[in-house]
Design a protein around this motif. Structure first.
Motif, PDB file in Angstrom:
ATOM      1  N   LEU A 166     -16.045  14.923  -0.959  1.00  0.00           N
ATOM      2  CA  LEU A 166     -15.314  14.944  -2.232  1.00  0.00           C
ATOM      3  C   LEU A 166     -14.006  14.165  -2.156  1.00  0.00           C
ATOM      4  CD1 LEU A 166     -15.825  18.561  -3.580  1.00  0.00           C
ATOM      5  CD2 LEU A 166     -16.845  16.438  -4.403  1.00  0.00           C
ATOM      6  N   TRP A 167     -13.458  13.982  -0.946  1.00  0.00           N
ATOM      7  CA  TRP A 167     -12.228  13.221  -0.815  1.00  0.00           C
ATOM      8  C   TRP A 167     -12.458  11.725  -1.003  1.00  0.00           C
ATOM      9  CZ3 TRP A 167      -8.244  15.726  -1.876  1.00  0.00           C
ATOM     10  CH2 TRP A 167      -8.120  17.055  -1.515  1.00  0.00           C
ATOM     11  N   LEU A 168     -13.716  11.314  -1.084  1.00  0.00           N
ATOM     12  CA  LEU A 168     -14.004   9.915  -1.406  1.00  0.00           C
ATOM     13  C   LEU A 168     -13.853   9.644  -2.899  1.00  0.00           C
ATOM     14  CD1 LEU A 168     -17.119   9.250   0.838  1.00  0.00           C
ATOM     15  CD2 LEU A 168     -14.799   8.431   1.170  1.00  0.00           C
ATOM     16  N   LEU A 169     -13.914  10.682  -3.722  1.00  0.00           N
ATOM     17  CA  LEU A 169     -13.803  10.493  -5.169  1.00  0.00           C
ATOM     18  C   LEU A 169     -12.476   9.868  -5.600  1.00  0.00           C
ATOM     19  CD1 LEU A 169     -15.578  13.678  -6.567  1.00  0.00           C
ATOM     20  CD2 LEU A 169     -16.443  11.333  -6.470  1.00  0.00           C
ATOM     21  N   LEU A 196     -12.759   6.170  -4.768  1.00  0.00           N
ATOM     22  CA  LEU A 196     -13.640   5.483  -5.718  1.00  0.00           C
ATOM     23  C   LEU A 196     -13.000   5.398  -7.097  1.00  0.00           C
ATOM     24  CD1 LEU A 196     -17.059   7.033  -4.680  1.00  0.00           C
ATOM     25  CD2 LEU A 196     -16.159   4.770  -4.119  1.00  0.00           C
ATOM     26  N   GLY A 197     -12.283   6.445  -7.490  1.00  0.00           N
ATOM     27  CA  GLY A 197     -11.567   6.409  -8.763  1.00  0.00           C
ATOM     28  C   GLY A 197     -10.479   5.350  -8.773  1.00  0.00           C
ATOM     29  N   GLY A 198      -9.760   5.225  -7.667  1.00  0.00           N
ATOM     30  CA  GLY A 198      -8.737   4.187  -7.564  1.00  0.00           C
ATOM     31  C   GLY A 198      -9.335   2.797  -7.610  1.00  0.00           C
ATOM     32  N   PRO A 238      -3.039  14.862  -1.702  1.00  0.00           N
ATOM     33  CA  PRO A 238      -3.948  13.840  -1.166  1.00  0.00           C
ATOM     34  C   PRO A 238      -4.599  12.990  -2.244  1.00  0.00           C
ATOM     35  CG  PRO A 238      -4.839  16.038  -0.778  1.00  0.00           C
ATOM     36  CD  PRO A 238      -3.486  16.215  -1.350  1.00  0.00           C
ATOM     37  N   ILE A 239      -4.834  13.559  -3.419  1.00  0.00           N
ATOM     38  CA  ILE A 239      -5.435  12.772  -4.497  1.00  0.00           C
ATOM     39  C   ILE A 239      -4.481  11.672  -4.935  1.00  0.00           C
ATOM     40  CG2 ILE A 239      -6.150  12.864  -6.918  1.00  0.00           C
ATOM     41  CD1 ILE A 239      -7.416  15.591  -6.275  1.00  0.00           C
ATOM     42  N   ALA A 240      -3.208  12.026  -5.162  1.00  0.00           N
ATOM     43  CA  ALA A 240      -2.221  11.024  -5.577  1.00  0.00           C
ATOM     44  C   ALA A 240      -2.038   9.966  -4.494  1.00  0.00           C
ATOM     45  CB  ALA A 240      -0.882  11.695  -5.892  1.00  0.00           C
ATOM     46  N   PHE A 241      -2.021  10.390  -3.240  1.00  0.00           N
ATOM     47  CA  PHE A 241      -1.844   9.441  -2.138  1.00  0.00           C
ATOM     48  C   PHE A 241      -3.031   8.482  -2.052  1.00  0.00           C
ATOM     49  CE2 PHE A 241      -2.349   8.248   2.334  1.00  0.00           C
ATOM     50  CZ  PHE A 241      -1.135   7.624   2.540  1.00  0.00           C
ATOM     51  N   LEU A 242      -4.248   9.008  -2.108  1.00  0.00           N
ATOM     52  CA  LEU A 242      -5.434   8.157  -1.969  1.00  0.00           C
ATOM     53  C   LEU A 242      -5.600   7.210  -3.155  1.00  0.00           C
ATOM     54  CD1 LEU A 242      -7.970  10.723  -0.496  1.00  0.00           C
ATOM     55  CD2 LEU A 242      -6.901   8.799   0.673  1.00  0.00           C
ATOM     56  N   VAL A 243      -5.369   7.701  -4.370  1.00  0.00           N
ATOM     57  CA  VAL A 243      -5.474   6.824  -5.538  1.00  0.00           C
ATOM     58  C   VAL A 243      -4.396   5.748  -5.488  1.00  0.00           C
ATOM     59  CG1 VAL A 243      -5.232   6.738  -8.053  1.00  0.00           C
ATOM     60  CG2 VAL A 243      -6.632   8.505  -7.015  1.00  0.00           C
ATOM     61  N   GLY A 244      -3.175   6.139  -5.138  1.00  0.00           N
ATOM     62  CA  GLY A 244      -2.084   5.173  -5.071  1.00  0.00           C
ATOM     63  C   GLY A 244      -2.319   4.091  -4.029  1.00  0.00           C
ATOM     64  N   CYS A 245      -2.727   4.501  -2.841  1.00  0.00           N
ATOM     65  CA  CYS A 245      -2.984   3.510  -1.787  1.00  0.00           C
ATOM     66  C   CYS A 245      -4.135   2.585  -2.153  1.00  0.00           C
ATOM     67  CB  CYS A 245      -3.276   4.205  -0.469  1.00  0.00           C
ATOM     68  SG  CYS A 245      -1.823   4.951   0.266  1.00  0.00           S
ATOM     69  N   THR A 246      -5.176   3.145  -2.764  1.00  0.00           N
ATOM     70  CA  THR A 246      -6.311   2.317  -3.161  1.00  0.00           C
ATOM     71  C   THR A 246      -5.914   1.318  -4.231  1.00  0.00           C
ATOM     72  OG1 THR A 246      -7.761   4.178  -2.679  1.00  0.00           O
ATOM     73  CG2 THR A 246      -8.693   2.394  -3.948  1.00  0.00           C
ATOM     74  N   LEU A 247      -5.108   1.755  -5.203  1.00  0.00           N
ATOM     75  CA  LEU A 247      -4.657   0.826  -6.245  1.00  0.00           C
ATOM     76  C   LEU A 247      -3.786  -0.281  -5.675  1.00  0.00           C
ATOM     77  CD1 LEU A 247      -3.876   3.180  -9.247  1.00  0.00           C
ATOM     78  CD2 LEU A 247      -5.550   1.345  -9.194  1.00  0.00           C
ATOM     79  N   VAL A 248      -2.889   0.058  -4.761  1.00  0.00           N
ATOM     80  CA  VAL A 248      -2.021  -0.962  -4.168  1.00  0.00           C
ATOM     81  C   VAL A 248      -2.840  -1.946  -3.344  1.00  0.00           C
ATOM     82  CG1 VAL A 248      -0.212  -1.323  -2.451  1.00  0.00           C
ATOM     83  CG2 VAL A 248       0.092   0.387  -4.214  1.00  0.00           C
ATOM     84  N   LEU A 249      -3.731  -1.422  -2.509  1.00  0.00           N
ATOM     85  CA  LEU A 249      -4.556  -2.313  -1.690  1.00  0.00           C
ATOM     86  C   LEU A 249      -5.505  -3.145  -2.543  1.00  0.00           C
ATOM     87  CD1 LEU A 249      -5.364  -0.015   1.350  1.00  0.00           C
ATOM     88  CD2 LEU A 249      -3.798  -1.948   1.268  1.00  0.00           C
ATOM     89  N   GLY A 250      -6.059  -2.545  -3.586  1.00  0.00           N
ATOM     90  CA  GLY A 250      -6.936  -3.301  -4.495  1.00  0.00           C
ATOM     91  C   GLY A 250      -6.181  -4.382  -5.241  1.00  0.00           C
ATOM     92  N   GLY A 251      -4.976  -4.058  -5.718  1.00  0.00           N
ATOM     93  CA  GLY A 251      -4.169  -5.060  -6.399  1.00  0.00           C
ATOM     94  C   GLY A 251      -3.742  -6.181  -5.477  1.00  0.00           C
ATOM     95  N   PHE A 252      -3.389  -5.834  -4.252  1.00  0.00           N
ATOM     96  CA  PHE A 252      -3.034  -6.859  -3.285  1.00  0.00           C
ATOM     97  C   PHE A 252      -4.244  -7.723  -2.941  1.00  0.00           C
ATOM     98  CE2 PHE A 252      -2.399  -8.292   1.132  1.00  0.00           C
ATOM     99  CZ  PHE A 252      -1.281  -9.075   0.923  1.00  0.00           C
ATOM    100  N   GLY A 253      -5.400  -7.083  -2.765  1.00  0.00           N
ATOM    101  CA  GLY A 253      -6.624  -7.835  -2.489  1.00  0.00           C
ATOM    102  C   GLY A 253      -6.995  -8.771  -3.619  1.00  0.00           C
ATOM    103  N   ARG A 254      -6.814  -8.305  -4.859  1.00  0.00           N
ATOM    104  CA  ARG A 254      -7.096  -9.163  -6.014  1.00  0.00           C
ATOM    105  C   ARG A 254      -6.140 -10.343  -6.055  1.00  0.00           C
ATOM    106  NH1 ARG A 254      -7.087  -6.852 -12.031  1.00  0.00           N
ATOM    107  NH2 ARG A 254      -8.902  -5.729 -11.268  1.00  0.00           N
ATOM    108  N   THR A 255      -4.877 -10.112  -5.715  1.00  0.00           N
ATOM    109  CA  THR A 255      -3.903 -11.200  -5.686  1.00  0.00           C
ATOM    110  C   THR A 255      -4.284 -12.250  -4.653  1.00  0.00           C
ATOM    111  OG1 THR A 255      -2.155  -9.687  -6.366  1.00  0.00           O
ATOM    112  CG2 THR A 255      -1.462 -11.739  -5.350  1.00  0.00           C
TER     113      THR A 255
END
Length: 106
Positions: A7-10, A13-15, A73-90
């Protein structure tokens, strides 16, 4: 691996889904940074108000501790995923535009 472990993968995946859905990279980076700061604030609040870290067996737990236990942990995982995804997109946009520029130049 149990269901609770998966469930911690959700949040991750949401991020990823939220980062892919957002049109601008800057919004993804700023929203990810906001979630990351929120997780740091929750962590500081939990250290300040709940010294023992966990509820004692058989003792009633305050509601705030339950909320922090899942929201942090939800806020941390979503935040890190969004930052890494945004950086990857850049980086991806930079690489593809550079490739296009070299192709036009040649």
């Amino acid at each position: 691996m149990s269901l609770a472990d998966t469930l911690w993968l959700l949040p991750v995946l949401g991020g990823l889904a939220l980062g892919a859905w957002l049109r601008w990279t800057a919004v993804s980076l700023l929203l990810g940074l906001a979630f990351f700061v929120l997780s740091l604030m929750l962590f500081g609040y939990s250290l300040d108000h709940y010294e023992n870290g966990d509820c004692e067996a058989g003792a009633p737990c305050p509601t705030g501790e339950h909320v922090i236990e899942y929201a942090l942990p939800i806020a941390f995982l979503v935040g890190c995923t969004l930052v890494l995804g945004g950086f990857g997109r850049t980086v991806w946009n930079y690489v593809t535009q550079r490739r296009e520029w070299r192709r036009r130049r040649a």
